[in-house]
Scaffold this motif. Structure first.
Motif, short mmCIF file in Angstrom:
data_model
loop_
_atom_site.label_atom_id
_atom_site.label_comp_id
_atom_site.label_asym_id
_atom_site.label_seq_id
_atom_site.Cartn_x
_atom_site.Cartn_y
_atom_site.Cartn_z
N VAL A 129 0.85 -1.20 0.00
CA VAL A 129 0.00 0.00 0.00
C VAL A 129 0.88 1.25 0.00
O VAL A 129 0.68 2.18 -0.77
N LYS A 188 0.52 3.88 -2.99
CA LYS A 188 -0.36 4.99 -2.56
C LYS A 188 -0.22 6.14 -3.54
O LYS A 188 0.87 6.51 -3.95
N GLN A 190 -2.57 4.99 -9.62
CA GLN A 190 -3.84 4.45 -10.08
C GLN A 190 -3.65 3.04 -10.65
O GLN A 190 -2.61 2.74 -11.20
N ASN A 204 -8.96 -7.39 -1.34
CA ASN A 204 -9.92 -6.44 -0.79
C ASN A 204 -9.24 -5.42 0.13
O ASN A 204 -9.59 -4.24 0.12
N ALA A 257 -7.56 -2.99 -2.05
CA ALA A 257 -8.55 -2.15 -2.74
C ALA A 257 -9.04 -1.05 -1.81
O ALA A 257 -9.16 0.12 -2.20
N GLN A 258 -9.29 -1.42 -0.57
CA GLN A 258 -9.79 -0.48 0.41
C GLN A 258 -8.76 0.61 0.70
O GLN A 258 -9.08 1.80 0.67
N ARG A 259 -7.53 0.18 0.94
CA ARG A 259 -6.51 1.15 1.33
C ARG A 259 -6.09 2.06 0.18
O ARG A 259 -5.74 3.21 0.38
N LEU A 260 -6.10 1.50 -1.03
CA LEU A 260 -5.63 2.29 -2.18
C LEU A 260 -6.76 3.04 -2.86
O LEU A 260 -6.52 3.92 -3.67
N GLY A 261 -8.00 2.64 -2.54
CA GLY A 261 -9.13 3.22 -3.25
C GLY A 261 -9.23 2.73 -4.69
O GLY A 261 -9.75 3.40 -5.56
N TRP A 262 -8.67 1.56 -4.94
CA TRP A 262 -8.74 0.97 -6.27
C TRP A 262 -9.90 -0.02 -6.33
O TRP A 262 -10.44 -0.39 -5.30
N LYS A 263 -10.20 -0.44 -7.56
CA LYS A 263 -11.20 -1.49 -7.72
C LYS A 263 -10.49 -2.84 -7.73
O LYS A 263 -9.40 -2.97 -8.30
#
Lengths: 294, 512
Positions: free
Chosen positions: A231, A235, A238, A253, A256-262
């Motif tokens: 992360v 960070k 994209q 997951n 995804a949560q920490r990076l704000g990615w899908k």
């Protein structure tokens, strides 16, 4: 009672006598290719279901029986099936499909492999010194494999040689036709994080950078510490995270949560009875997920 | 300009034949030059290929902590150029095989390449080593509340005879405290187109032992296979597993007490896998007959001339296994097996001294295994259930005793054993196992003198917890609690094991 016995004996001794070439494919993508190239001349049995990791299967009696009756074994190779295929082959007692015989066809041997020649050191995880075995997610390599398969099938059934060649060519043509559209979709994409090195061929084909792996080492599940470092490294950038249906979702997951990615959960293999269309749909799925990385 | 060129060309074309005719030395020079150029371009091509391989290998060898993208688009475009273009006709076999072998690949190391058929060999690391070599390390911390004597007492008190008390019980006797169990060295390779061979050497406290060493045919027709040498018999399910394949640290009681470990013999086996709509496998074995439990052979010697002589093979077994096709998630296998030893000789404690008994024996049993393969990763949700029953009968006669009146008296022993066990993957890489094993459900010793005697039985309950960090390593904690007959009453005993197992080298594949 007598009739029943007769029926049983008939079923037992007559059933195996079939005209079609009995192809046993280790995975469903191999099955797809065999079906596409072989057409009506082949009967395909798939050993590993698409929802399971082909690294970690167990040799089962049903596999041995399938191999016993096989005219052609189509494996991915490069050590992918090493945990179970040798054991199943050994017990099958079918000399026609042993390695080195014309009845043994290994996809990875027909194309160039990436990540070849890595140190055979298990401290680096479940490495494959012969190269990355996941060639099946690369349509272009699959086209090459298809052509080699046509040659091989022709040796088994020379009368159908022209059909096999034509089918292989048609598949290669379809791949070529799809390729620009896949490349277009993934143009300008920032990059992906893969769970395992199974997507590397496709990313190479699409020219998409692989920014990292959820697994710290191949086959080793991530620790919280490793994920945090990942992360920290990613960070502010994209991308998307891709993992397969049988891989644990926690790591992807978390990232995804920490990076704000899908994060996308994708099938690695098409359905058991897949044709070329279903395979291309699978690649579409991956490409569409990759295309989100911007 | 054009005119001049044309004139020059004409002059050259006129001059060339002259040159050919006149100066063969300069022609030779030209040829040499061309050859040099060709060699140079080959070298350059090799260099380009080497760089290409290096470049495509880069994403893997680059450390994960690197900031830049591990795999760049450039790598992609390079790699694509190594692809066989779609326009090249598939009929050209050279194209197919060329794409797999770079100029730097030593031809001797390449798998067999059949003309026009592409590669037929495997691309496996193991083929780089001939033979494939692997080493298995196995260490156990053991503790029990019977001063380590549980195994000895089992055999004595239950009347199971020579089974465990004599000779080497496979993976059996453990000391209180730290134990290095057998270190296994496995070598395997194809001998030639007709044979595969495997040798497993076990290095234990008694030195080096050939655990298995056998050849197996590769190319018999009709699903037949012949195996010969020293091997674990295919009877039962657990019998042919090596200790590192067991789901528990120790072997189940029926095997420990009836076979004195596993039935491992020197001999030959013929098996048949028919191409039926369902899985069935049949086999017969002719074995030397040296197993302590079912085919103990001592032979006549100076101290015991009463034992009769019998040439091998003395033990014959047969087995059949069946498995219906239950799809990808489920697998069931059921087996029946039996064996007959033409000679069984052992000592039994008599009134004052050991008595020598001579006769024959037979055994029969059944084995059942069910496996559920869960799609989740790292074995989560996987289930294995298995159970086996073994019955053994010995028909012996006293051939030597200090009590002369007992000479010639009959001694018939009918004994059995059973285990059931289950293993469940309750979390990724973690399994837990439960086992119940018992021996002596039937435990009748029929002697012509004292008449029928019904001996006691033993029951044991086991639980364990196993952590498999990878396929190549394992840590296991196991607890056994059992009830052991001692002097007419039953006493409980407890056993604790802490085990590690590592596997180095070639990736082994285990049969079902």
């Amino acid at each position: 009672m007598y009739k029943l016995l007769l029926a049983f004996l008939l079923a037992v001794f007559v059933a195996p006598a079939q005209a079609a070439i009995n192809v046993v494919a280790t995975t469903s993508s191999m099955g797809m290719l065999a079906r596409t190239v072989g057409g009506d001349a082949v009967k395909v049995t798939v050993l590993a279901p698409p929802d399971r990791d082909a690294h970690y299967l167990q040799a089962k009696p049903s596999m041995m029986l399938a191999l016993r009756r096989a005219d052609l074994l189509m494996a991915v190779g490069a050590d992918l099936e090493i945990g179970w295929l040798p054991a199943a082959l050994q017990s099958a007692g079918n000399p026609r499909v042993l390695p080195g015989k014309p009845g043994y066809f290994e996809a990875a041997s027909q194309v160039s492999l990436i990540e070849k020649g890595e140190a055979a050191d298990r401290a680096r995880g479940d490495v494959h010194p012969m190269g990355n075995p996941h060639v099946y997610l690369d349509p272009q390599r699959m086209a090459t494999i298809g052509k080699a398969l046509a040659q091989r099938l022709s040796a088994v059934d020379p009368e159908q040689a022209a059909t096999f060649q034509r089918n292989a060519q048609a598949f290669a043509g379809q791949v070529a036709a799809h390729l620009p559209q896949w490349r277009d979709k993934s143009r300008g994409v920032k990059g992906v994080v893969l769970n395992h090195k199974d997507g590397n061929y496709l990313m190479t084909l699409l020219g998409v950078p692989v920014l990292g792996y959820v697994e710290p080492l191949p086959g080793i599940p991530p620790s919280a510490q490793y994920l945090s470092s990942l992360v920290g490294r990613l960070k502010g950038r994209q991308g998307v995270i891709l993992y397969t249906v049988f891989q644990p979702a926690q790591g992807p997951n978390f990232l995804a949560q920490r990076l704000g990615w899908k994060a996308f959960r994708l099938p690695l293999e098409p359905a058991l009875d897949a044709d070329a269309k279903a395979y291309f749909a699978l690649i579409d799925q991956w490409v569409n997920a990759v295309a989100q990385a911007r | 300009m054009q005119f001049k060129l044309l004139a020059g060309a004409a002059a050259l074309s006129l001059h060339t034949p002259l040159l050919l005719a006149d100066d063969s030395a300069s022609l030779q020079k030209l040829i040499e030059q061309v050859q040099k150029l060709e060699a140079r371009s080959a070298r350059q091509e090799a260099e380009i290929n080497r760089l290409r391989t290096e470049l495509s290998a880069r994403p893997a060898s680059a450390p994960q902590t690197q900031q830049e993208p591990v795999s760049s688009p450039q790598t992609g475009s390079f790699d694509q150029s190594t692809q066989t273009p779609a326009s090249i006709p598939a009929a050209d076999p050279a194209t197919v095989s060329q794409s797999a072998t770079g100029p730097l690949d030593a031809p001797g190391l390449q798998p067999l390449n059949l003309p026009g058929l592409g590669q037929t060999g495997t691309t496996t690391a193991a083929t780089a080593f001939n033979p494939a070599l692997s080493v298995i390390l196995d260490g156990v911390y053991y503790h029990d509340d019977r001063q380590g004597g549980v195994s000895d007492r089992l055999a004595e008190s239950l009347g199971f005879g020579a089974g465990t008390s004599e000779g080497h019980a496979h993976g059996g006797e453990l000391k209180q405290g730290f134990n290095l169990r057998e270190t296994e060295l496995a070598f395997s390779a194809s001998v030639d187109p007709y044979l595969d061979a495997l040798a497993i050497l076990a290095v234990g406290e008694e030195g080096l032992e050939v655990e298995e060493a056998y050849g197996r045919t590769r190319s018999l027709p009709w699903g037949l296979q012949l195996k010969f040498g020293r091997f674990f018999s295919d009877i039962g399910y657990m019998n042919r597993q090596h200790p590192h394949q067991w789901d528990f640290v120790d072997q189940a009681l029926p095997y420990q007490l009836l076979f004195g470990g596993s039935l491992r013999e020197t001999g030959l086996q013929l098996s048949w896998l028919p191409a039926w709509p369902f899985y069935a496998r049949f086999g017969v074995e002719a074995l030397q007959g040296e197993n302590n439990g079912v085919a103990s052979y001592l032979g006549p010697d100076e101290d015991h001339p009463a034992f009769s002589d019998k040439a091998g093979p003395r033990l014959f077994t047969a087995f059949a296994k069946f498995s219906p096709d239950l799809g990808y998630s489920h697998a069931l296998q059921a087996g029946v097996f039996g064996g007959r030893a033409l000679k069984h000789q052992e000592f039994q404690p008599g009134a004052t001294d050991d008595e020598a008994l001579d006769g024959d024996s037979w055994f029969a049993g059944t084995d059942w295994v069910y496996k559920y393969d869960d799609p989740r990763a790292f074995g989560q949700g996987d289930i294995t259930l298995q159970g086996e029953y073994i019955y053994r009968r010995k028909d012996l006669r006293v051939v030597d005793s200090t009590d002369l009146a007992r000479l010639g008296l009959g001694h018939e022993a009918a004994q059995d054993g059973l285990y059931v066990q289950g293993v469940y993957g309750f979390a990724p890489r973690w399994t837990t196992g439960l086992r119940f094993d018992t021996a002596g459900l039937i435990n009748q010793v029929n002697e012509t003198g004292p008449g029928e005697q019904s001996l006691a039985s033993i029951q044991r309950y086991t639980a364990n917890l196993t952590w498999n960090p990878t396929e190549f390593s394992r840590l296991r904690l196991q607890y056994n609690i059992g009830r052991l007959p001692l002097d007419g009453s039953k006493e409980s005993f407890n056993q604790v094991y802490l085990q590690y197992q590592f596997s180095l080298g070639a990736h082994g594949a285990h049969a079902f």
